[in-house]
Design a protein around this motif. Structure first.
Motif, short mmCIF file in Angstrom:
data_model
loop_
_atom_site.label_atom_id
_atom_site.label_comp_id
_atom_site.label_asym_id
_atom_site.label_seq_id
_atom_site.Cartn_x
_atom_site.Cartn_y
_atom_site.Cartn_z
N GLY A 58 -10.75 13.15 -4.61
CA GLY A 58 -11.31 12.90 -5.80
C GLY A 58 -10.46 12.90 -7.25
O GLY A 58 -10.55 12.27 -8.16
N ARG A 59 -9.22 13.40 -6.85
CA ARG A 59 -8.16 13.51 -8.02
C ARG A 59 -7.40 12.41 -7.98
O ARG A 59 -6.68 12.17 -8.95
CB ARG A 59 -7.36 14.75 -7.82
N VAL A 60 -7.42 11.31 -7.11
CA VAL A 60 -6.27 10.52 -7.28
C VAL A 60 -6.61 9.45 -8.40
O VAL A 60 -7.49 9.21 -9.05
CB VAL A 60 -6.49 9.44 -5.90
N GLU A 61 -5.32 9.21 -8.81
CA GLU A 61 -5.29 8.48 -9.97
C GLU A 61 -4.22 7.53 -9.92
O GLU A 61 -3.08 7.96 -9.50
CB GLU A 61 -4.96 9.40 -11.28
N LEU A 62 -4.48 6.32 -10.09
CA LEU A 62 -3.43 5.14 -9.84
C LEU A 62 -2.83 4.81 -11.30
O LEU A 62 -3.81 4.53 -12.16
CB LEU A 62 -3.85 4.13 -9.01
N PRO A 63 -1.65 4.42 -11.41
CA PRO A 63 -1.32 3.52 -12.79
C PRO A 63 -2.27 2.29 -12.68
O PRO A 63 -2.46 1.62 -11.85
CB PRO A 63 0.15 3.32 -12.41
N ARG A 64 -2.34 1.85 -14.19
CA ARG A 64 -2.85 0.59 -14.39
C ARG A 64 -2.36 -0.40 -13.64
O ARG A 64 -1.29 -0.57 -13.41
CB ARG A 64 -3.01 0.63 -15.91
N PRO A 98 8.51 9.64 -7.29
CA PRO A 98 7.93 9.30 -8.94
C PRO A 98 7.73 7.83 -8.70
O PRO A 98 8.53 7.20 -7.87
CB PRO A 98 8.91 9.72 -9.90
N LYS A 99 6.56 7.53 -9.42
CA LYS A 99 6.22 6.04 -9.52
C LYS A 99 6.40 5.26 -8.32
O LYS A 99 5.90 5.75 -7.13
CB LYS A 99 7.46 5.67 -10.67
N ASN A 100 7.06 4.01 -8.45
CA ASN A 100 7.18 3.36 -7.14
C ASN A 100 8.66 3.43 -6.63
O ASN A 100 9.00 2.53 -5.77
CB ASN A 100 6.68 1.77 -7.42
N PHE A 101 9.27 4.38 -7.02
CA PHE A 101 10.78 4.57 -6.65
C PHE A 101 10.80 4.37 -5.03
O PHE A 101 10.38 5.56 -4.44
CB PHE A 101 11.36 5.65 -7.02
N GLY A 130 0.93 -1.27 0.10
CA GLY A 130 -0.07 -0.10 -0.01
C GLY A 130 0.79 1.20 0.17
O GLY A 130 0.13 2.29 0.07
N LYS A 131 2.20 1.13 0.07
CA LYS A 131 2.88 2.29 0.10
C LYS A 131 2.69 3.25 -0.91
O LYS A 131 2.44 4.40 -0.82
CB LYS A 131 4.27 1.74 0.00
N THR A 132 2.81 2.68 -2.19
CA THR A 132 2.64 3.54 -3.33
C THR A 132 1.27 4.31 -3.44
O THR A 132 1.38 5.52 -3.69
CB THR A 132 2.82 2.86 -4.74
N THR A 133 0.37 3.57 -3.05
CA THR A 133 -0.89 4.03 -3.38
C THR A 133 -1.44 5.25 -1.97
O THR A 133 -1.90 6.25 -2.18
CB THR A 133 -1.98 2.98 -2.92
#
Lengths: 367, 538
Positions: free
Chosen positions: A216-222, A41-44, A19-22
């Motif tokens: 509401g703006r949260v967007e996760l990578p596919r 950035p990303k899951n760095f 759950g870290k990245t999220t």
């Protein structure tokens, strides 16, 4: 030798078994409503990547949100020696990277490095739902401890959780008042992840409206439990990026409880990096299958045979279980079963490469 | 003695006794590098003078510089060759228009020849050996030709120097400046060995007091002013003896030579140098090809502004810059490490950690006795949330068990510091570690039945890296010891008894082993053989 970066702005370090990245994404999305936010950035999340943040953080930033892996002994110490967080988050203590640990206590110790090496007067956020998080021994931590979760007694607690077509709705009490929230992500664990971010934002002085806006703006990578509505009333829940037993069961729960579709299929692949916990972890998932109403369960990979075996043992109908070792025949069979009016959950570690299946289905059924 | 001085705060509590004196230069340069996170390796080198002396390397992934005392091996051999030869130094500097005293190397020491060679020099003159060091054999203020010949004879016959330089005496005071690159980092002036009267004490008493003062300063620690013929002669010149009582504030000169090693007092004089002089000091170092840095000796007359450069030391001691008896210390180690490791400039690990320092007894005990060829220091501890504490407690638990328990905890919790036995049952622990670990450790001590009265306080002094156990009786006990109590302190008695007990135990164990061996099969089998050999021996 690089000296430690001690910032006098909110510096949020996020660790945990999953759950870290999220949590990082949600936290940054909310805080950036009000503050100039630096987000890793990303899951760095490795030490060398943290070193790069040092170069990228500048005077304009008002808040820093970084993901920090503490997936083996001393890594947490090294992370905090590069940048010391003054707000720490341990999302969960689980079996990820279990091949490096001898026990769950060991995992807890390694995540506890956040507590030990973050600013002593800072604020530490813990999950109130995760049993293993209770292994984090906070008796010598002088800072503030905030617990979030669905369970009673949480400092930030979500209630009235509902799914709507795009995500999760829930309520949380802020400043003594119940506030309705919505996050465009699926599953209860996404609600818990949101609670970390809401707690942090609340403590940093954001209003409920600002929090709602950011959330509401949260967007996760596919691939991180993302939802697609496809041709012929097909629904695709793509969670092929990461997997562990807890999140796999949680994904099944999403499919089972929140998705409104006449037919439901799950495709479950191997979960990697679990070391000595591999068998037990897969069996745990197998055992849970009986709790869900599913039309078919496709399994793929070596370790997922443990899911198969346990599911059969615990009374899940054999005729609904299909195991594959070969990706091509898997795709062929999935295609046959993925007819109109069907919802499909794809869940595995990314090493299992089920994104191939997702890609194939998307190319075929994208609207 | 109450001169005012400002020494470097980073060296307060971080210089171990073993590093006092000549070793200070090595220690402080290595320490400066170490607290920036650089690695340090010490190594011994056999010197043809018949001794082992330490050299040390300072390095990181990109760069490595090895030092002999204060001189990096980047200084060329040619530069060293020029500098050890005072005549070549003079010629080289003169060729670069750096002011030097007029003088020459005497090609012959015969009466007539000397007269000829000095015909263009005017008295007073100075003579010195071509390759002398530490002020040895330097004789100044020679006013006549007879005096000159007398002193030449003294140098050749008494001190066995045969290459002698004669030069014009320049009025002014002796200064030593440390130059690196294009900067004069610090300079001190030497007051000749002296005492200052208090109106009550004899010169001998004043000197005793002065020596007591000097041994407490890391820089002059090993440089007592010894009473010798030279002092008696100098006092005699002033119609004084060691028994004379000088007036209050009277300055009594004890020797003509100013060298700190012969008892002179270093006084910070960096601010006294004119810009013009500073330029020439830098120019002097730059005039010697491949030199980079050095300790430049100059005679300088503040009033007239005149000066002449005498010589350049390629590995000058920097202790007098660090511990002037009066004035400000100058950061020579900093300037050296800044120069060779510019990327580490201002990046001190020590800024956010307790005051760590490292041991130097390894060098003295092990390297210089050739018991070790080489060793590398542990790196400077560095992580967030380190704190330092002084913990005291009482216990009459068996010493060996207690030591073992503390040591195990130090290792497990990655503490640095020491455990000290203060008196029979009184202990102190100085440690640095993560604040949560330290709290946990204190609770652990408190939980032990055989430990009582656990107290702790924030500690600001130096913390030695690693773990050590020391027997450190409190001050009072030391004083009684010094007054000559020959009997053992209770604690020493306890220690000795314990060690005797230990030995007895060991002997019993060995005896048991022998009995077992004798009962063993192989012993019985070989019995006839032993009998045979006994017979043969007879």
């Amino acid at each position: 030798m690089q000296t430690t970066l001690y910032l006098n702005i909110p510096t949020i370090g996020i660790t945990g078994s999953f759950g870290k990245t999220t949590v990082k994404e949600i936290t940054a999305a909310i805080l950036s409503v009000k503050y100039e936010t630096y987000k890793s950035p990303k899951n760095f999340n490795l030490v060398d990547q943290t070193k790069k943040h040092v170069k990228n953080i500048n005077d304009e930033h008002e808040v820093v949100v970084i993901e920090m892996a503490m997936s083996k002994k001393n890594r947490g110490k090294r992370q905090c020696t590069v940048i010391q967080p003054n707000i720490g988050v341990i999302t969960a203590v689980g079996h990820a990277h279990f091949e490096r640990f001898s026990s769950i206590k060991d995992v807890a110790l390694s995540k506890s490095e956040m507590m030990k090496y973050m600013k002593p007067e800072g604020t530490l956020y813990l999950s109130n739902d995760d049993e293993n998080s209770k292994l984090v021994d906070t008796q010598y931590f002088p800072g503030e401890i905030i617990k979030v979760g669905l369970s009673e007694g949480s400092d930030y607690r979500a209630t009235n959780i509902r799914f709507n077509k795009k995500g999760m709705e829930f309520e949380v009490v802020l400043n003594g008042k119940s506030e309705a929230m919505f996050v465009p992500l699926l599953g209860e664990h996404s609600v818990v992840n949101s609670l970390f971010a809401i707690g942090i934002a609340d403590k940093l002085g954001l209003t409920p409206d600002e929090i709602r806006e950011g959330l509401g703006r949260v967007e996760l990578p596919r691939g991180r439990l993302t939802l697609d509505y496809l041709e012929g009333n097909r629904t695709l829940i793509d969670d092929s990026y990461n997997a562990n037993p807890v999140s796999m069961v949680s994904g099944l729960k999403v499919l089972n409880e929140y998705i409104d579709s006449p037919n439901k299929i799950a495709l479950l692949g191997d979960m990697a990096e679990m070391g000595s916990y591999t068998r037990e972890g897969h069996e745990k998932v197998g055992k849970s299958l009986i709790d869900f109403t599913l039309d078919k369960v496709f399994l793929y990979g070596d370790s997922s045979k443990w899911i198969l075996k346990k599911a059969e043992e615990t009374g899940f109908p054999k005729e609904k279980l299909f195991h594959f070792d070969d990706i091509e025949s898997l795709i062929e069979e999935i295609e046959k079963s993925y007819s109109a009016d069907t919802a499909l959950l794809v869940k595995a570690s990314r090493a299992t490469k089920l994104d191939q299946v997702v890609k194939h289905l998307l190319s075929k059924y994208s609207i | 003695m109450n001169y005012e001085h400002n020494w470097l705060p980073e060296l307060e509590g971080t210089v171990p006794k073993e590093a006092y004196g000549y070793a200070l230069s090595n220690y402080t340069i290595a320490y400066e590098a170490w607290r920036r996170g650089l690695s340090i390796t010490f190594e011994n080198l056999y010197h043809n003078k018949g001794m082992y002396y330490p050299i040390y390397s300072i390095y990181n992934n990109d760069n490595k510089v090895q030092f002999t005392h204060t001189r990096p091996h980047l200084v060329s051999k040619d530069a060293v060759d020029i500098c050890v030869n005072k005549q070549r130094t003079r010629e080289t500097l003169d060729a670069h228009n750096v002011p030097v005293p007029k003088g020459r190397l005497l090609k012959s020491l015969a009466f007539d020849q000397v007269k000829k060679q000095i015909s263009d020099l005017s008295f007073p003159l100075v003579i010195k050996p071509l390759a002398g060091a530490g002020g040895r054999g330097v004789i100044t203020g020679i006013d006549s030709f007879d005096e000159l010949m007398e002193n030449i004879q003294y140098l050749t016959e008494k001190l066995n120097y045969h290459q002698i330089i004669v030069e014009e005496y320049i009025t002014g005071e002796d200064y030593r400046a440390f130059v690196i690159g294009d900067k004069v980092v610090g300079a001190f002036r030497r007051l000749p060995p002296h005492v200052i009267g208090d109106g009550k004490s004899t010169i001998r008493e004043l000197l005793k007091k002065k020596n007591k003062f000097r041994v407490n300063i890391p820089g002059t620690y090993d440089m007592k002013v010894l009473i010798n013929e030279e002092i008696k002669r100098e006092l005699n010149k002033q119609n004084l003896t060691l028994k004379s009582i000088p007036e209050k504030d009277q300055f009594v000169r004890l020797k003509t030579k100013n060298n700190v090693s012969s008892g002179g007092d270093p006084i910070d004089a960096t601010h006294e140098l004119s810009e013009d002089l500073k330029e020439n000091l830098v120019k002097a170092v730059q005039a010697i090809p491949g030199l980079i840095q050095g300790g430049v000796d100059v005679i300088y007359d503040k009033e007239s502004g005149r000066y002449a450069i005498l010589e350049i030391n390629t590995k000058p001691s920097i202790r007098n810059h660090l511990y002037p008896i009066k004035g400000n210390a100058h950061e020579i180690p900093k300037s050296i490490i800044d120069y060779y490791f510019p990327e580490t400039k201002g990046k001190y690990l020590s800024e956010t950690t307790p005051k760590y320092y490292f041991d130097y007894s390894f060098v003295k005990e092990y390297l210089q006795n050739n018991r070790l060829k080489k060793f590398t220091l542990p790196t400077h501890p560095y992580e967030p949330n380190l704190i330092s504490k002084l913990i005291t407690f009482q216990s009459d638990h068996e010493l060996a068990k207690l030591k073992q328990m503390i040591r195990t905890n130090f290792h497990k919790l990655k503490f640095n510091g020491e455990m000290n036995l203060i008196s029979t049952d009184q202990y102190e622990i100085i440690l640095a570690g993560n604040y949560q670990d330290v709290e946990q450790f204190i609770d652990f001590l408190k939980s032990k039945k055989f430990i009582s009265n656990v107290q702790n306080e924030h500690y600001q002094g130096g913390v030695r890296v690693g773990y050590s156990f020391n027997y450190k009786p409190s001050e009072e006990e030391t004083v009684t010891d010094a007054e000559g109590t020959s009997s053992l302190s209770p604690i020493e008695e306890k220690d000795i008894l314990a060690s005797i007990e230990e030995k007895d135990k060991r002997i019993k164990e060995l005896e048991n082993e022998i009995i077992q061996l004798k009962n063993s099969k192989s012993w019985t089998v070989t019995a006839p053989l032993r009998k045979l050999s006994k017979k043969l021996n007879k």
